[in-house]
Design an enzyme around this catalytic site. Sequence first.
Site, PDB file in Angstrom:
ATOM      1  N   ASP A  12      -3.402   9.008   3.534  1.00 16.35           N
ATOM      2  CA  ASP A  12      -3.627   7.600   3.215  1.00 16.35           C
ATOM      3  C   ASP A  12      -4.973   7.468   2.513  1.00 16.35           C
ATOM      4  O   ASP A  12      -6.009   7.840   3.064  1.00 16.35           O
ATOM      5  CB  ASP A  12      -3.614   6.778   4.507  1.00 16.35           C
ATOM      6  CG  ASP A  12      -3.814   5.277   4.261  1.00 16.35           C
ATOM      7  OD1 ASP A  12      -4.224   4.894   3.147  1.00 16.35           O
ATOM      8  OD2 ASP A  12      -3.568   4.488   5.197  1.00 16.35           O
TER       9      ASP A  12
ATOM     10  N   CYS B 126      -3.879   2.929  -4.902  1.00 14.97           N
ATOM     11  CA  CYS B 126      -3.215   3.703  -3.845  1.00 14.97           C
ATOM     12  C   CYS B 126      -2.020   4.509  -4.372  1.00 14.97           C
ATOM     13  O   CYS B 126      -1.809   5.647  -3.957  1.00 14.97           O
ATOM     14  CB  CYS B 126      -2.786   2.795  -2.700  1.00 14.97           C
ATOM     15  SG  CYS B 126      -1.813   1.371  -3.223  1.00 14.97           S
TER      16      CYS B 126
ATOM     17  N   HIS C  19       0.828  -1.208   0.000  1.00 14.03           N
ATOM     18  CA  HIS C  19       0.000   0.000   0.000  1.00 14.03           C
ATOM     19  C   HIS C  19       0.862   1.258   0.000  1.00 14.03           C
ATOM     20  O   HIS C  19       1.797   1.370   0.785  1.00 14.03           O
ATOM     21  CB  HIS C  19      -0.919  -0.043   1.231  1.00 14.03           C
ATOM     22  CG  HIS C  19      -1.895   1.082   1.299  1.00 14.03           C
ATOM     23  ND1 HIS C  19      -2.739   1.397   0.251  1.00 14.03           N
ATOM     24  CD2 HIS C  19      -2.170   1.971   2.287  1.00 14.03           C
ATOM     25  CE1 HIS C  19      -3.480   2.436   0.608  1.00 14.03           C
ATOM     26  NE2 HIS C  19      -3.155   2.796   1.835  1.00 14.03           N
TER      27      HIS C  19
END
Length: 308
Positions: free
Chosen positions: A214, A267, A197
Amino acid sequence: GMLTQHSPSYISKTSVYDSRARERLRHIEEQKALALQFQNQRLRLQKEISVPESINLHLRVPLEKEIPVIVPEDNKTVDSEDEFPGITEEMEKEIKNVLRSGNQDEVLSEAFRLTITRKDIQTLKHLNWLNDEIINFYMNMLMERSKQKGFPTVHAFNTFFFTKLKTAGYPAVKRWTKKVDIFSVDILLVPIHLGVHWCLAVTDFRKKTITYYDSMGGSNSEACKILLQYLKQESLDKKRKEFDANGWMLLCKRSQEIPQQMNGSDCGMFACKYADCITKDKPINFTQQLMPYFRKRMVWEILHRKLL
């Protein structure tokens, strides 16, 4: 005696099979859990964010069809023309061409002492995960752009920097800044890779903040602390003086404050686009819907070594 001879191998086969089946089930369960997580996030976000209908439609309809966004002349407030320039037919052709299968090692772009091959570029296709090369190349383009008038000055660390700092400590990265004074820039970008990620940490020397972004809503105050500690050590090492941490704030953006991904593969794109907006001193205003467009646009930008 035949039976006894065969039974051990028979047993081991089934146990191997069982463990494989278990492994697959576990994988499926994980995928389900992830999907559920996204689903919940999506519902949460829909409750928390109500985007004015006009803006939403304005962006969504044209971009999915890849028609350039047309903005009425008199409407000065909407500048999505500058922000989301349409992809022309000619660009489309060029993009399709490099995303097609071909020699994976063919070099398609070189700059910043980085080499981008077809294999690298193809991580921008569909729902692939972006690799380090693509992210590093993009971060370098953001640094280049920041040299222009009217942009905050930017230094971006390589994607391997944070992992190195975290696992091996300051001595392992102290030589990474021989040629750069990080304290002289406005914004310091740190891409952070958590196994599968991508996230982004941003140090803003003007605002005295270290902020963590995030796209899956995680918070990571540890990363911010590690970076503040880095600033202290870097200051002692390069400036021979204590870093004044007075008034500094460590922040983690909550999921409702920044756009969130709705799948398990964007991501890297989110981290890059957060960095893009931040280094323009612009609000972060894109959505998951724009990702297919951003991926294509990034292919073009990397091929031409310049940001649209």
